[in-house]
Design a protein around this motif. Structure first.
Motif, PDB file in Angstrom:
ATOM      1  N   TYR A  40       0.584  -1.071   0.068  1.00  0.00           N
ATOM      2  CA  TYR A  40      -0.044   0.010   0.015  1.00  0.00           C
ATOM      3  C   TYR A  40       0.740   1.233   0.006  1.00  0.00           C
ATOM      4  CZ  TYR A  40      -3.387  -3.491   1.286  1.00  0.00           C
ATOM      5  OH  TYR A  40      -4.188  -4.841   1.377  1.00  0.00           O
ATOM      6  N   LYS A  41       0.292   2.310  -0.605  1.00  0.00           N
ATOM      7  CA  LYS A  41       1.011   3.554  -0.532  1.00  0.00           C
ATOM      8  C   LYS A  41      -0.063   4.653  -0.305  1.00  0.00           C
ATOM      9  CE  LYS A  41       3.653   5.005  -4.101  1.00  0.00           C
ATOM     10  NZ  LYS A  41       4.001   5.137  -5.273  1.00  0.00           N
ATOM     11  N   VAL A  42       0.033   5.222   1.033  1.00  0.00           N
ATOM     12  CA  VAL A  42      -1.096   6.374   1.550  1.00  0.00           C
ATOM     13  C   VAL A  42      -0.925   7.591   1.202  1.00  0.00           C
ATOM     14  CG1 VAL A  42      -2.226   6.756   3.568  1.00  0.00           C
ATOM     15  CG2 VAL A  42      -1.122   4.314   3.192  1.00  0.00           C
ATOM     16  N   ALA A  43      -1.874   8.143   0.861  1.00  0.00           N
ATOM     17  CA  ALA A  43      -1.766   9.858   0.214  1.00  0.00           C
ATOM     18  C   ALA A  43      -3.129  10.476   1.105  1.00  0.00           C
ATOM     19  CB  ALA A  43      -2.274  10.075  -1.058  1.00  0.00           C
ATOM     20  N   MET A  44      -2.805  11.685   1.692  1.00  0.00           N
ATOM     21  CA  MET A  44      -3.950  12.334   2.326  1.00  0.00           C
ATOM     22  C   MET A  44      -4.226  13.533   1.295  1.00  0.00           C
ATOM     23  SD  MET A  44      -3.593  14.447   5.822  1.00  0.00           S
ATOM     24  CE  MET A  44      -4.670  15.901   5.849  1.00  0.00           C
ATOM     25  N   VAL A  45      -5.392  14.101   1.410  1.00  0.00           N
ATOM     26  CA  VAL A  45      -5.608  14.952   0.747  1.00  0.00           C
ATOM     27  C   VAL A  45      -6.153  15.965   1.768  1.00  0.00           C
ATOM     28  CG1 VAL A  45      -7.120  16.361  -0.996  1.00  0.00           C
ATOM     29  CG2 VAL A  45      -6.307  14.082  -1.495  1.00  0.00           C
ATOM     30  N   THR A  46      -5.877  17.041   2.093  1.00  0.00           N
ATOM     31  CA  THR A  46      -6.102  18.231   3.036  1.00  0.00           C
ATOM     32  C   THR A  46      -7.571  18.716   2.722  1.00  0.00           C
ATOM     33  OG1 THR A  46      -5.089  19.871   2.079  1.00  0.00           O
ATOM     34  CG2 THR A  46      -3.756  18.767   3.512  1.00  0.00           C
ATOM     35  N   ASP A  47      -8.095  19.064   3.650  1.00  0.00           N
ATOM     36  CA  ASP A  47      -9.580  19.750   3.859  1.00  0.00           C
ATOM     37  C   ASP A  47      -9.183  21.298   4.007  1.00  0.00           C
ATOM     38  OD1 ASP A  47     -12.115  20.454   3.721  1.00  0.00           O
ATOM     39  OD2 ASP A  47     -12.591  19.583   5.625  1.00  0.00           O
ATOM     40  N   TYR A  48     -10.173  21.999   4.595  1.00  0.00           N
ATOM     41  CA  TYR A  48      -9.713  23.323   4.951  1.00  0.00           C
ATOM     42  C   TYR A  48      -8.368  23.537   5.552  1.00  0.00           C
ATOM     43  CZ  TYR A  48     -14.795  23.314   4.010  1.00  0.00           C
ATOM     44  OH  TYR A  48     -15.987  22.906   3.276  1.00  0.00           O
ATOM     45  N   GLY A  49      -7.585  24.378   5.563  1.00  0.00           N
ATOM     46  CA  GLY A  49      -6.331  24.606   6.240  1.00  0.00           C
ATOM     47  C   GLY A  49      -5.424  23.635   5.718  1.00  0.00           C
ATOM     48  N   ASP A  50      -4.358  23.341   6.518  1.00  0.00           N
ATOM     49  CA  ASP A  50      -3.252  22.803   6.046  1.00  0.00           C
ATOM     50  C   ASP A  50      -2.712  21.889   7.377  1.00  0.00           C
ATOM     51  OD1 ASP A  50      -1.692  24.063   7.936  1.00  0.00           O
ATOM     52  OD2 ASP A  50      -1.082  25.490   6.299  1.00  0.00           O
ATOM     53  N   ILE A  51      -1.695  21.020   7.068  1.00  0.00           N
ATOM     54  CA  ILE A  51      -1.197  20.094   8.213  1.00  0.00           C
ATOM     55  C   ILE A  51      -0.548  20.699   9.338  1.00  0.00           C
ATOM     56  CG2 ILE A  51      -0.927  18.171   6.347  1.00  0.00           C
ATOM     57  CD1 ILE A  51       2.056  19.043   6.745  1.00  0.00           C
ATOM     58  N   THR A  52      -0.597  21.876   9.285  1.00  0.00           N
ATOM     59  CA  THR A  52      -0.202  22.663  10.711  1.00  0.00           C
ATOM     60  C   THR A  52      -1.447  23.376  11.513  1.00  0.00           C
ATOM     61  OG1 THR A  52       0.531  24.776   9.504  1.00  0.00           O
ATOM     62  CG2 THR A  52       2.061  22.683   9.932  1.00  0.00           C
ATOM     63  N   ASP A  53      -2.744  22.945  10.992  1.00  0.00           N
ATOM     64  CA  ASP A  53      -3.809  23.656  11.286  1.00  0.00           C
ATOM     65  C   ASP A  53      -4.233  23.349  13.052  1.00  0.00           C
ATOM     66  OD1 ASP A  53      -4.912  21.058  10.996  1.00  0.00           O
ATOM     67  OD2 ASP A  53      -6.471  21.718   9.772  1.00  0.00           O
TER      68      ASP A  53
END
Length: 206
Positions: A40-53
């Motif tokens: 498996y290769k896992v990708a996340m797609v962000t919602d509102y904001g970013d990964i430091t929210d």
């Protein structure tokens, strides 16, 4: 299937403790030399904001990153350029084109994007975090979509209950955006306050 279920459980457990950019992965981690390449290769797609929210995006990304590093699985995140279903679908397409076959999507705003993308990619597993059946409308959820819905009202209840038990009497709730998760937390918070006040016999003092 057992490996997929294990991945589901790890991500959901990690996330239960609690949008704009490039079309390329903002960060990626491949298995170290000598490690067995994972299926498996896992990708996340962000919602509102970013990964430091300090909210859904950050906790989701930290869980994906921790799981990837612990299991030698490649992982990355993608940030939509705008707040629209088309932009979200575009990032899902980009992640899958880059070879990612597990897509993690945090937030009810992904409902329409998942409805559009999941039938096109039946061999890709989609994690719909905090996306309920109501966010999909009358769409029948396919087997490649796992919908994990939080029970924010439970944590809200415990917060309100604990506040009263700790001696606080002048309490209120400011929830910010009127989205379902915030509303559920608020309802639980008020119910927890009410329950603790009844136990202490101080309903009229709250």
């Amino acid at each position: 299937m057992k490996k997929i279920l294990a991945l589901v459980l790890v991500l959901v457990m990690a996330l239960s403790l609690v949008a704009c950019g490039s079309e390329k992965p903002a960060e990626t981690k491949a298995p170290e030399a000598g490690e067995t390449a994972a299926q498996y290769k896992v990708a996340m797609v962000t919602d509102y904001g970013d990964i430091t929210d300090q909210s859904f995006n950050q906790t989701t990304w930290e869980a994906v990153k921790a799981f990837g590093e612990a299991n030698g699985i490649e992982y990355a995140y993608y940030r939509p350029q705008g707040d629209s279903d088309a932009e979200r679908v575009g990032m899902i397409d980009a992640a899958i084109a880059d070879g990612f076959n597990v897509i993690v999507l945090p937030g009810f705003a992904f409902g329409n994007a998942i409805k559009e993308a999941a039938p096109v990619y039946p061999d890709v597993l989609f994690f719909a975090l905090d996306v309920s059946a109501g966010d999909f409308g009358d769409w029948e959820i396919p087997t490649n979509v796992y919908s994990a819905v939080y029970q924010e009202e439970l944590s809200g209840y415990m917060a309100g209950y604990a506040a009263v038990k700790l001696g606080y009497k002048h309490l209120g709730y400011l929830g910010g955006m009127a989205v379902p998760a915030v509303q559920r937390f608020g309802y639980g918070y008020l119910q927890g306050i009410d329950a603790a006040a009844k136990e202490l016999g101080i309903v009229g003092d709250i």
